[in-house]
Design an enzyme around this catalytic site. Sequence first.
Site, PDB file in Angstrom:
ATOM      1  N   ASN A  32       0.859  -1.190   0.000  1.00 33.72           N
ATOM      2  CA  ASN A  32       0.000   0.000   0.000  1.00 33.72           C
ATOM      3  C   ASN A  32       0.899   1.246   0.000  1.00 33.72           C
ATOM      4  OD1 ASN A  32      -2.237   1.896   1.930  1.00 33.72           O
ATOM      5  ND2 ASN A  32      -2.661   1.150  -0.100  1.00 33.72           N
ATOM      6  N   LEU A  33       1.767   1.263  -0.989  1.00 34.48           N
ATOM      7  CA  LEU A  33       2.874   2.215  -0.996  1.00 34.48           C
ATOM      8  C   LEU A  33       2.397   3.645  -1.233  1.00 34.48           C
ATOM      9  CD1 LEU A  33       5.346   0.055  -3.085  1.00 34.48           C
ATOM     10  CD2 LEU A  33       5.079   0.145  -0.604  1.00 34.48           C
ATOM     11  N   ALA A  35       4.007   8.043  -0.914  1.00 30.99           N
ATOM     12  CA  ALA A  35       5.225   8.815  -1.205  1.00 30.99           C
ATOM     13  C   ALA A  35       6.322   8.568  -0.164  1.00 30.99           C
ATOM     14  CB  ALA A  35       4.885  10.298  -1.280  1.00 30.99           C
ATOM     15  N   HIS A  37       7.058   5.676   1.329  1.00 31.73           N
ATOM     16  CA  HIS A  37       7.784   4.455   0.934  1.00 31.73           C
ATOM     17  C   HIS A  37       8.696   4.741  -0.260  1.00 31.73           C
ATOM     18  CE1 HIS A  37       4.068   2.414   2.665  1.00 31.73           C
ATOM     19  NE2 HIS A  37       5.037   1.801   3.312  1.00 31.73           N
ATOM     20  N   GLN A  61       3.039  -9.277  13.475  1.00 29.80           N
ATOM     21  CA  GLN A  61       3.093  -7.976  14.162  1.00 29.80           C
ATOM     22  C   GLN A  61       1.706  -7.366  14.386  1.00 29.80           C
ATOM     23  OE1 GLN A  61       5.555  -6.315  10.823  1.00 29.80           O
ATOM     24  NE2 GLN A  61       4.498  -4.425  11.312  1.00 29.80           N
ATOM     25  N   LYS A 151       9.406   7.758  10.509  1.00 29.90           N
ATOM     26  CA  LYS A 151       8.064   7.871  11.093  1.00 29.90           C
ATOM     27  C   LYS A 151       7.860   6.765  12.135  1.00 29.90           C
ATOM     28  CE  LYS A 151       3.311   7.182  10.436  1.00 29.90           C
ATOM     29  NZ  LYS A 151       3.259   5.729  10.581  1.00 29.90           N
ATOM     30  N   VAL A 178       7.906  11.660   5.389  1.00 31.34           N
ATOM     31  CA  VAL A 178       7.272  12.474   4.340  1.00 31.34           C
ATOM     32  C   VAL A 178       5.881  12.845   4.844  1.00 31.34           C
ATOM     33  CG1 VAL A 178       6.485  12.521   1.933  1.00 31.34           C
ATOM     34  CG2 VAL A 178       8.584  11.291   2.540  1.00 31.34           C
ATOM     35  N   SER A 187       1.042   7.662   5.910  1.00 37.44           N
ATOM     36  CA  SER A 187       0.907   6.330   6.480  1.00 37.44           C
ATOM     37  C   SER A 187      -0.166   5.584   5.700  1.00 37.44           C
ATOM     38  CB  SER A 187       0.485   6.444   7.945  1.00 37.44           C
ATOM     39  OG  SER A 187      -0.034   5.213   8.402  1.00 37.44           O
TER      40      SER A 187
HETATM   41  O1  PAF Z   1       7.383  -0.635   8.644  1.00 36.73           O
HETATM   42  C1  PAF Z   1       6.780  -1.605   8.132  1.00 36.73           C
HETATM   43  O2  PAF Z   1       6.101  -1.485   7.110  1.00 36.73           O
HETATM   44  C2  PAF Z   1       6.880  -2.980   8.779  1.00 36.73           C
HETATM   45  O3  PAF Z   1       6.904  -2.885  10.166  1.00 36.73           O
HETATM   46  C3  PAF Z   1       8.076  -3.802   8.263  1.00 36.73           C
HETATM   47  C4  PAF Z   1       9.397  -3.154   8.602  1.00 36.73           C
HETATM   48  C5  PAF Z   1       7.978  -3.964   6.751  1.00 36.73           C
HETATM   49  C6  PAF Z   1       8.067  -5.194   8.904  1.00 36.73           C
HETATM   50  O4  PAF Z   1       6.900  -5.875   8.592  1.00 36.73           O
END
Ligand code: PAF
Length: 283
Positions: A32-33, A35, A37, A61, A151, A178, A187
């Site tokens: 879900n990229l 700016a 990323h 996570q 961030k 950003v 985000s």
């Molecule tokens: O920051 C993230 O998107 C995640 O925590 C990561 C580093 C890709 C690990 O799943």
Amino acid sequence: METLTTTTLLRECIRAQRAQGRRIGFVPTMGNLHAGHLQLVRQATTLADYVVVSIFVNPMQFGPSEDFATYPRTFDADKVALQAEGVDLLFMPEVREIYTDDLEQVTRVEVPGFEGDLCGRFRPGFFTGIATVVTGLFNRVQPDIAVFGEKDYQQLVMIKRMVRDLCMPIEVHGVETVREPDGLAMSSRNGYLDVAERAGAAQLYQVLGEVKAGLEAGGRDFAALEQQAMERLLEAGFKPDYVSIREQDSLRVPGPGSSQLVVLAAATLGTTRLIDNIRLSVT
Ligand code: PAF
């Protein structure tokens, strides 16, 4: 851009690049990229000869009541964006490729001090889930350089510590957050905000700016500054988890000689939990 889903093919590809003397840069993401990323990817491109990005929504996570199932998955658009940035290899494993065993049985990596503090207090297992998946991804990609966003400041500090403690031969780079024009940190979860929430969301960063201004003006009653910020967030319609002033490198509570500080906050607006931070130097 090559897209691979298995560790075996990924390793073959990386081995061939290394044999040609290329430095491997790596940007792990959950997709879900946006700016933010793409800024990490650009940084990796300037530091390395061959850039690998992973997209893996890591179940370890997410807590049981969190948004793993609904986390935005926009793989087609992500691929187009990465291709346009000149990424060399996209690694998109399935869950069973990363966790070959039942999640509960998988070996975990825990960096002391992160579970139970700041976001770790509110998201049990979160930091261990990140440390575990990042270790697994590092072992697969074996990068020379890895790039993370500032961030997720606690995540960045934790990864640097893990790399140091486990002597992983990887340079970890942080990239500045950003922001949207009104200051809201970019985000993937911003997409959950409705119009009214989105209009108020930038107040999180404004409140952090107020704490920074208070510290720069000589304020040293950290508890009072944190408390005022919590109240400001409540007034602005947030449900704050914490506002905390810490040392930048150690994330310890600052002492009298501490000069490099970071103010970190997490707060929920509607149903969306936002995090942000701001760094500053004091004398
Ligand atoms: O920051 C993230 O998107 C995640 O925590 C990561 C580093 C890709 C690990 O799943």
